[in-house]
Design a protein around this motif. Structure first.
Motif, PDB file in Angstrom:
ATOM      1  N   GLN A 109       1.042  -1.058  -0.143  1.00 28.70           N
ATOM      2  CA  GLN A 109      -0.267   0.019   0.163  1.00 28.70           C
ATOM      3  C   GLN A 109       0.858   1.236   0.129  1.00 28.70           C
ATOM      4  O   GLN A 109       0.342   2.253  -0.827  1.00 28.70           O
ATOM      5  CB  GLN A 109      -0.851  -0.029   1.341  1.00 28.70           C
ATOM      6  CG  GLN A 109      -1.857   0.908   1.281  1.00 28.70           C
ATOM      7  CD  GLN A 109      -3.099   0.371   0.312  1.00 28.70           C
ATOM      8  OE1 GLN A 109      -2.933  -0.630  -0.348  1.00 28.70           O
ATOM      9  NE2 GLN A 109      -4.250   1.085   0.510  1.00 28.70           N
ATOM     10  N   THR A 110       1.967   1.142   0.927  1.00 33.80           N
ATOM     11  CA  THR A 110       2.913   2.551   0.921  1.00 33.80           C
ATOM     12  C   THR A 110       3.547   2.625  -0.379  1.00 33.80           C
ATOM     13  O   THR A 110       3.812   3.805  -0.907  1.00 33.80           O
ATOM     14  CB  THR A 110       3.772   2.284   1.993  1.00 33.80           C
ATOM     15  OG1 THR A 110       3.064   2.035   2.996  1.00 33.80           O
ATOM     16  CG2 THR A 110       4.723   3.478   2.055  1.00 33.80           C
TER      17      THR A 110
ATOM     18  N   PRO B 125     -11.092  12.843   3.320  1.00 34.47           N
ATOM     19  CA  PRO B 125     -10.173  11.810   3.596  1.00 34.47           C
ATOM     20  C   PRO B 125     -10.189  10.435   2.642  1.00 34.47           C
ATOM     21  O   PRO B 125     -11.112  10.347   2.097  1.00 34.47           O
ATOM     22  CB  PRO B 125     -10.460  11.213   4.885  1.00 34.47           C
ATOM     23  CG  PRO B 125     -11.755  11.717   5.158  1.00 34.47           C
ATOM     24  CD  PRO B 125     -11.778  13.110   4.579  1.00 34.47           C
TER      25      PRO B 125
ATOM     26  N   LEU C 178      -7.320   7.535   0.260  1.00 33.98           N
ATOM     27  CA  LEU C 178      -5.987   6.977  -0.133  1.00 33.98           C
ATOM     28  C   LEU C 178      -5.836   7.854  -1.683  1.00 33.98           C
ATOM     29  O   LEU C 178      -4.839   8.435  -1.768  1.00 33.98           O
ATOM     30  CB  LEU C 178      -5.867   5.440  -0.404  1.00 33.98           C
ATOM     31  CG  LEU C 178      -5.438   4.670   0.720  1.00 33.98           C
ATOM     32  CD1 LEU C 178      -5.394   3.307   0.294  1.00 33.98           C
ATOM     33  CD2 LEU C 178      -4.239   5.464   1.369  1.00 33.98           C
TER      34      LEU C 178
ATOM     35  N   VAL D 258      -4.805  11.437  -0.795  1.00 37.71           N
ATOM     36  CA  VAL D 258      -3.502  11.647  -0.351  1.00 37.71           C
ATOM     37  C   VAL D 258      -2.494  11.419  -1.341  1.00 37.71           C
ATOM     38  O   VAL D 258      -1.722  12.223  -1.725  1.00 37.71           O
ATOM     39  CB  VAL D 258      -3.142  10.450   0.670  1.00 37.71           C
ATOM     40  CG1 VAL D 258      -1.466  10.246   0.742  1.00 37.71           C
ATOM     41  CG2 VAL D 258      -3.950  10.486   1.893  1.00 37.71           C
TER      42      VAL D 258
ATOM     43  N   SER E 176      -1.720  10.252   6.562  1.00 35.96           N
ATOM     44  CA  SER E 176      -2.354   9.085   7.082  1.00 35.96           C
ATOM     45  C   SER E 176      -2.292   9.337   8.649  1.00 35.96           C
ATOM     46  O   SER E 176      -3.219   8.966   9.377  1.00 35.96           O
ATOM     47  CB  SER E 176      -1.628   7.753   6.725  1.00 35.96           C
ATOM     48  OG  SER E 176      -1.823   7.443   5.334  1.00 35.96           O
TER      49      SER E 176
ATOM     50  N   GLY F 299      -5.742   9.970   5.755  1.00 36.14           N
ATOM     51  CA  GLY F 299      -5.496   8.894   4.602  1.00 36.14           C
ATOM     52  C   GLY F 299      -6.797   8.116   4.707  1.00 36.14           C
ATOM     53  O   GLY F 299      -8.122   8.529   4.512  1.00 36.14           O
ATOM     54  N   ASN F 300      -6.642   6.685   4.226  1.00 33.51           N
ATOM     55  CA  ASN F 300      -7.672   5.839   4.194  1.00 33.51           C
ATOM     56  C   ASN F 300      -8.596   5.646   5.693  1.00 33.51           C
ATOM     57  O   ASN F 300      -7.964   5.408   6.699  1.00 33.51           O
ATOM     58  CB  ASN F 300      -7.368   4.289   3.803  1.00 33.51           C
ATOM     59  CG  ASN F 300      -8.419   3.613   3.332  1.00 33.51           C
ATOM     60  OD1 ASN F 300      -9.612   3.820   3.734  1.00 33.51           O
ATOM     61  ND2 ASN F 300      -8.275   2.444   2.843  1.00 33.51           N
TER      62      ASN F 300
ATOM     63  N   SER G 190      -9.429   1.624   9.062  1.00 31.21           N
ATOM     64  CA  SER G 190      -8.158   1.389   9.760  1.00 31.21           C
ATOM     65  C   SER G 190      -7.922  -0.161   9.633  1.00 31.21           C
ATOM     66  O   SER G 190      -6.679  -0.672   9.942  1.00 31.21           O
ATOM     67  CB  SER G 190      -8.374   1.480  11.334  1.00 31.21           C
ATOM     68  OG  SER G 190      -9.409   1.010  11.910  1.00 31.21           O
TER      69      SER G 190
ATOM     70  N   GLU H 207      -1.514   0.206   6.315  1.00 31.34           N
ATOM     71  CA  GLU H 207      -0.932   1.324   5.884  1.00 31.34           C
ATOM     72  C   GLU H 207       0.189   1.588   6.760  1.00 31.34           C
ATOM     73  O   GLU H 207      -0.298   2.071   7.891  1.00 31.34           O
ATOM     74  CB  GLU H 207      -1.676   2.253   4.993  1.00 31.34           C
ATOM     75  CG  GLU H 207      -0.993   3.234   4.075  1.00 31.34           C
ATOM     76  CD  GLU H 207      -0.272   4.375   4.682  1.00 31.34           C
ATOM     77  OE1 GLU H 207       0.826   4.754   4.418  1.00 31.34           O
ATOM     78  OE2 GLU H 207      -1.013   4.887   5.562  1.00 31.34           O
TER      79      GLU H 207
ATOM     80  N   LEU I   4      -1.027   4.915   8.862  1.00 30.97           N
ATOM     81  CA  LEU I   4      -2.207   4.789   9.588  1.00 30.97           C
ATOM     82  C   LEU I   4      -1.910   3.584  10.729  1.00 30.97           C
ATOM     83  O   LEU I   4      -2.383   3.969  12.140  1.00 30.97           O
ATOM     84  CB  LEU I   4      -3.128   3.999   8.843  1.00 30.97           C
ATOM     85  CG  LEU I   4      -4.572   4.025   9.378  1.00 30.97           C
ATOM     86  CD1 LEU I   4      -5.048   5.246   9.910  1.00 30.97           C
ATOM     87  CD2 LEU I   4      -5.558   3.362   8.379  1.00 30.97           C
TER      88      LEU I   4
END
Length: 323
Positions: free
Chosen positions: A115-116, A181, A183, A186, A260, A265-266, A269, A273, A276
């Motif tokens: 994800q990162t 908010p 992804l 971001v 995040s 961010g997403n 939770s 990520e 997060l």
């Protein structure tokens, strides 16, 4: 005066020897020379190894994780009671222990790497695409255009200057707050932050290339200015931009994690990520500080890998910085 056949042959052999080019003396391209220098640079090797491991973990790791990263097995089995300060650490079945919701921390770290990496790459590509477009137009207009070209360059660069006047993190937070908010937010926010960097760099490189002899020769032959800019100046100006993209990836990963961490961010939770995960671990620093250490170390090492490789590439491609 006529030379004797033996002397003539000897002279020809001597000329051939002087004009011969050995394999190790042949000219090489800029990228071949840069690759040769990178192979001899310890920092580049370390950075490449770190990034290779990171990419392999991000691409292959999620298929090999021992547990489902969203499964709250620890709470279901009663071994995790975060409200009572009970969060078990590493074991044979759970290499990094559980998190505060009873999920396998190792599986979440591995899946969070993908994800990162995905968010960092997409954010960098957004900034690179828009920055190259703005910088390319401004550089071509300033280098080859007349009065109108300078006007276009001035307008575009004043927009870039306004973006540069704001701190990068503040600009990213502002964009993320406007879009809400997520992804995607971001990625867009971090991409917008890197636009002026790429635009400025490409513009300066193109202006420098516009004064080279090959541009003057092409203009004297009647080649259109637009073709000179697109087919000749732009390709020869991209090397520093590519190096900057590698360095920007490191910054993008840190900024994505920061957004995040701030809750931009997403919102889910359950999706692992690193930024997060770092934010979720804050209330449990007194119980399991490792929950914050693991993602923090992952972010630091990954950013370090991109930085080492990017700096090594910059030294290899810039004649002033070659060792």
């Amino acid at each position: 005066m006529t030379l004797a056949p033996g002397r003539k042959k000897e002279k020809l052999d001597r000329l051939a020897e002087l004009s011969a080019v050995h394999d190790d003396e042949r000219g090489v391209s800029l990228w071949q020379e840069a690759l040769r220098r990178l192979r001899r640079n310890p920092a580049a090797i370390v950075g490449a190894v770190i990034l290779t491991v990171f990419v392999l973990v991000a691409v292959i790791g999620p298929f090999l994780v021992p547990h489902e990263p969203t499964d709250t097995m620890g709470i279901r089995e009663g071994v995790v009671k975060s409200g009572q300060g009970l969060i078990p650490g590493p074991s044979a079945d759970h290499w990094l222990g559980y998190d505060h919701q009873g999920r396998d921390e190792f599986s979440r770290m591995v899946v969070g790497a993908r994800q990162t990496l995905l968010v960092g790459i997409v954010a960098t590509l957004i900034g690179l695409t828009i920055g190259v477009l703005i910088g390319g137009v401004a550089g071509a207009a300033a280098g080859l255009g007349g009065r109108w070209g300078r006007l276009v360059d001035s307008v575009l660069m004043r927009i870039v200057d306004m973006m540069l006047s704001l701190p990068s993190l503040l600009l990213a937070v502002s964009v993320a707050a406007l879009l809400g908010p997520g992804l995607t937010t971001v990625m867009i926010a971090v991409g917008v932050v890197s636009v002026p960097i790429f635009a400025r760099l490409l513009r300066g490189s193109m202006i420098a290339q516009a004064n080279r002899d090959y541009v003057v020769a092409a203009s004297s032959l009647g080649v259109r200015e637009s073709k000179i800019a697109i087919s000749h100046i732009l390709p020869n100006s991209l090397a520093p931009v590519i190096v900057q993209a590698t360095l920007t990836l490191a910054t993008a990963i840190i900024e994505v994690a920061a957004l995040s961490f701030l809750g931009l961010g997403n919102p889910d939770s359950a999706v692992p990520e690193w930024g997060l995960m770092l934010a979720d671990a804050q209330p449990y620093l007194g119980i399991r500080p490792e929950l914050a250490i693991y993602p923090a170390v992952g972010i630091i090492i990954t950013a370090l890998g991109f930085t080492l490789l990017g700096e090594a590439m910059r030294e290899a491609l810039d004649p002033k910085l070659r060792r």
